[in-house]
Design a protein around this motif. Structure first.
Motif, mmCIF file in Angstrom:
data_model
loop_
_atom_site.group_PDB
_atom_site.id
_atom_site.type_symbol
_atom_site.label_atom_id
_atom_site.label_comp_id
_atom_site.label_asym_id
_atom_site.label_seq_id
_atom_site.Cartn_x
_atom_site.Cartn_y
_atom_site.Cartn_z
ATOM 1 N N ALA A 121 -48.915 9.745 1.114
ATOM 2 C CA ALA A 121 -47.956 11.486 0.909
ATOM 3 C C ALA A 121 -47.887 11.878 1.551
ATOM 4 N N PRO A 122 -46.390 12.733 1.510
ATOM 5 C CA PRO A 122 -46.370 14.146 1.640
ATOM 6 C C PRO A 122 -46.748 15.004 1.694
ATOM 7 N N PHE A 123 -46.740 15.739 2.452
ATOM 8 C CA PHE A 123 -47.518 17.366 2.032
ATOM 9 C C PHE A 123 -46.911 18.251 2.910
ATOM 10 N N VAL A 173 -51.868 19.426 -5.379
ATOM 11 C CA VAL A 173 -51.008 19.599 -5.856
ATOM 12 C C VAL A 173 -48.940 19.869 -5.441
ATOM 13 N N LEU A 174 -49.416 19.775 -4.183
ATOM 14 C CA LEU A 174 -48.068 19.790 -3.324
ATOM 15 C C LEU A 174 -47.722 18.050 -2.857
ATOM 16 N N GLY A 231 -42.400 21.013 -0.830
ATOM 17 C CA GLY A 231 -41.385 22.397 -0.346
ATOM 18 C C GLY A 231 -42.243 23.130 -0.713
ATOM 19 N N LEU A 232 -43.358 23.341 -1.559
ATOM 20 C CA LEU A 232 -44.172 24.807 -1.997
ATOM 21 C C LEU A 232 -44.942 24.853 -0.916
ATOM 22 N N ILE A 233 -45.348 24.173 0.101
ATOM 23 C CA ILE A 233 -46.072 24.549 1.242
ATOM 24 C C ILE A 233 -45.587 25.565 2.157
#
Length: 788
Positions: free
Chosen positions: A167-169, A201-202, A207-209
């Motif tokens: 998964a992308p983080f 949730v990432l 993009g939230l991080i």
């Protein structure tokens, strides 16, 4: 009665049925085969861990992503957070969640826009694998079909692991393990509920991080998920209250680099894998601290590099691997070089193997005197480190003091070819030139060695002795846990128990550096067999120490090969080695191999097997092969007058007036240097004035040049020949020696006999005559370098 057209109908129905069966089978085959064999073939990071999963280091994947190789399982906290946020019915649906599909369709129709999706974890795994495909309704249907197919081939836990690993983080971080280290500086198994929720949730919105943007939106989603976990009874009231107060990550953490050079070695030798090593995490960090502290001192002398290797003697497991002083931002001092695997000049670290081999063959005994005076062989003239000579030194003291001249004499007697073969069998893989190419320099640093090979060879010596008490067989070093079961060395270790044990005993008596000088008065200190080495030009400083349990190897110097004044094994490498040993548990000592030894009377002065003339003897344990070493050659029977001042014989004194005595007599060259260091040495008494002649004893010896050797004449700046210094010794300190070359008188010397001469080029004969007429002659060849 035949019905018209019935045959055609039957034929048509059969074709339709066949076509339906074929279509069905085709669908089944397609359904079975549509799942890719290799789901994720993206490049992976190299990850190096301890056996218990503590991260020692990692290297980014070739595509610039932190993508760790898959772990064995998904931690519980992240699993609960992920399923609560993404796929509550993951455990029961077949890859597609009908209830989620109905809900999504209803919401999207009522809002007249795409408001929510119905992707399950399985469908998202398929999407990650097909990330280059454009998003469309047809693609969504394909994902659903493939998700069902995925569920038929893999367990739920395996699918969860696929998701967590790929998964992308956000940014350059892919997979849970990499994300956990980059954002929280700890393994995923140690995440708090807040941290697990943040990461869960990432993937939905990577993009939230961001350090400065979207932080409130990320906090809202995180807190919402924590509340959902609380409602489901997974998180308690107290856990929720504490979790909501935890801050968001401020910036990415650097990946730990506790063993950067080993990480590079794993990547080079094993590829991009998750490697479970044998290293001890706490010991590795402590060794790194020692290296940094010592380096801070050594840089004052512009000594920039250092390497330390620590291993378990009984198993061959590497416990600490510090390939160099780690400075990620320093490109000038070679800090990226893994010195553990880099060949360096060996200095004196081969000497114990020569000593052990000669003991093993019965050529020497531990206390046997070895000549220590100037030695020349084919223009090779070794020098002791302190530039002095003792005349004669017990063999064990030659090793303990690491004296060069007597060691070279020992090698000359033992044989270069044999020693060359012994080193290769001992595990020194870089001794790869011919023995003739190395010559006698082989034992003084003429060959190269790696710290890895040196630790292996010294460890094997310890393992040989340990096997007396049921220790392990000879093993190889290994840094991977999975390789330990296959480390038994097929080589038959060639040195015997007694010779190895005696070698370790001698190495344990080596004088320690100043800060360790009084080690024996401390009850907590341990006995260590250790050897240092210093290469020519002070380029390499070595120190290797071994106990029955541990071995520590240290190299200090400059990776560039630049030598530094004062850089020696004792002053630079040994202090580091003892610092490391102080981190290790105390250990016992090697058991004496009595079955491979015999107790024999040995002459106290010469160290040879005693003979009747030896006036003082000791009973000592020696290797069984030592019985062939020969009796003492230095005691002779002489006759003295009644005053015991003069030597006499029956030609000049009555037998009744003679006194028989045993006398310890060394050859002239040995004696001349020996008596300067041993005040109790008694030279032979002079001949009685009434005695014309006694049986000859050698009274004079030419040190340089030796018979048959080629002497290179030095040249002055103007091109003319310069003087060269010849040297001889005489038993009588008051003797006069008259020097001649080809019959031409050169001069007379007294006391110390050095003569500056300028012989003509070609074959020459030197003649020495003392005041009593004792004469020696020796031929030599005089040449000018570069001229015939």
């Amino acid at each position: 009665m035949k019905i018209p057209g019935a045959g055609w109908l039957r034929n048509r129905d059969g074709k339709i049925l066949g076509a339906m069966i074929l279509a069905y089978l085709s669908i089944v085959v397609v359904f079975i085969s549509i799942l890719p064999r290799n789901f994720f073939d993206e490049p992976l990071s190299t990850v190096v861990e301890t056996a218990d999963g503590r991260l020692l280091g990692a290297r980014i994947a070739t595509d610039g992503q932190w993508r760790f190789p898959p772990a064995d399982s998904v931690p519980d906290k992240f699993m609960h957070a992920l399923l609560t946020f993404e796929d509550k019915r993951f455990r029961v649906h077949p890859g597609v969640d009908p209830l989620a599909v109905i809900r999504a369709v209803s919401q999207n129709i009522s809002r007249k826009q795409v408001f929510s999706g119905a992707s399950t974890i399985s469908m998202q795994v398929i999407r990650m694998n097909r990330r280059k495909t454009k998003r469309s309704l047809a693609e969504k249907i394909t994902e659903a079909i493939l998700a069902v197919r995925l569920e038929l081939s893999y367990s739920k836990n395996e699918i969860l692991l696929m998701y967590a690993s790929n998964a992308p983080f956000g940014g350059d971080v892919v997979g849970l393990d990499a994300a956990s280290w980059r954002y929280f500086g700890r393994p995923a198994s140690n995440l708090s509920w807040t941290e697990a929720a943040t990461l869960a949730v990432l993937p939905n919105s990577p993009g939230l991080i961001h350090v400065s943007r979207n932080r409130e939106r990320l906090r809202e989603k995180r807190d919402m998920l924590l509340s959902m976990l609380h409602k489901r009874g997974i998180v308690s009231n107290q856990e929720l209250d504490l979790a909501l107060y935890e801050p968001l990550p401020d910036k990415p953490y650097p990946i730990p680099m506790e063993a950067p050079h080993l990480t590079d070695r794993v990547m080079r030798e094993k590829g991009h894998i998750r490697a479970a090593t044998t290293l001890d995490y706490n010991l590795q960090r402590q060794v790194n601290n020692i290296v940094r502290q010592r380096h801070g001192v050594y840089t004052g002398n512009r000594v920039e590099n250092m390497a330390v290797l620590v291993a378990d003697v009984k198993t061959g497991e590497i416990l600490a691997y510090c390939g160099n002083v780690y400075r990620a931002d320093d490109k000038r001092h070679g800090s990226s070089v893994d010195v553990i695997t880099s060949p360096r000049s060996s200095g004196s670290i081969f000497k114990p193997f020569l000593y052990a081999a000669m003991l093993d063959e019965g050529v020497i005994l531990p206390g046997m005197l070895i000549a220590d005076y100037p030695f020349n062989f084919r223009s090779f003239s070794p020098k002791n480190f302190n530039r002095t000579y003792d005349g004669a030194v017990p063999a064990h003291r030659v090793l303990e003091r690491s004296l060069n001249v007597p060691t070279v004499r020992m090698l000359h007697e033992y044989g270069i070819n044999k020693f060359h073969h012994l080193l290769k069998r001992s595990g020194f893989t870089t001794v790869n030139r011919s023995s003739d190419d190395y010559g006698l320099t082989l034992v003084l640093g003429g060959a190269e060695a790696t710290l890895w090979d040196a630790v292996t060879a010294y460890m094997n010596i310890a393992q040989k002795t340990n096997s007396l008490t049921g220790g392990s067989a000879i093993t190889k070093l290994s840094y991977l846990k999975e390789d330990i079961s296959d480390t038994t060395d097929s080589r038959d270790f060639h040195l015997g128990f007694a010779s190895v044990w005696l070698t370790l005993e001698s190495l344990a008596n080596v004088n320690r550096p100043e800060e360790e000088a009084d080690w024996q008065i401390f009850s907590s200190s341990r006995k260590i067999a250790w050897k240092t080495g210093t290469s020519y030009g002070n380029r390499d400083a070595w120190s290797l120490g071994v106990t029955p349990e541990y071995i520590v190897g240290v190299w200090v110097g400059n990776a560039t090969g630049e030598g530094r004044s004062g850089l020696t094994g004792v002053s630079y490498a040994a202090p580091v080695m003892f610092d490391v040993f102080n981190l290790l548990p105390s250990s016992s000592w090697f058991e004496m191999p009595e079955h491979d030894m015999i107790c024999e009377p040995v002459c106290r002065k010469s160290g040879h097997l005693a003979m009747e003339l030896c006036e003082s003897m000791d009973s000592l344990w020696i290797p069984r092969s030592g019985i062939e070493s020969g009796r003492c050659p230095y005691h002779m029977k002489i006759m003295l007058d009644e005053s015991k001042r003069y030597r006499v014989d029956s030609e000049c004194i009555s037998v009744h007036d003679m006194v028989y005595s045993s006398w310890f007599v060394l050859p002239p060259a040995m004696e001349w240097y020996y008596r300067t260091k041993n005040a109790d040495y008694k030279t032979l008494p002079p001949v009685h004035p009434d005695c014309n002649k006694l049986p000859e004893t050698t009274v004079m010896e030419l040190i340089y040049p030796k018979s048959g050797m080629t002497v290179i004449l030095p040249r002055k700046i103007d091109g003319s020949d310069n003087n060269i210094i010849f040297h001889t010794v005489h038993r009588d300190p008051k003797a006069e020696i008259h020097w001649h070359i080809d019959g031409e008188f050169q001069g007379t010397t007294r006391g110390e006999h050095y003569m500056a001469v300028k012989p003509s080029r070609g074959n020459r004969v030197i003649t020495l005559v003392d005041s009593d007429g004792y004469t020696i002659r020796s031929g030599f060849i005089a040449e000018v370098k570069g001229l015939p």
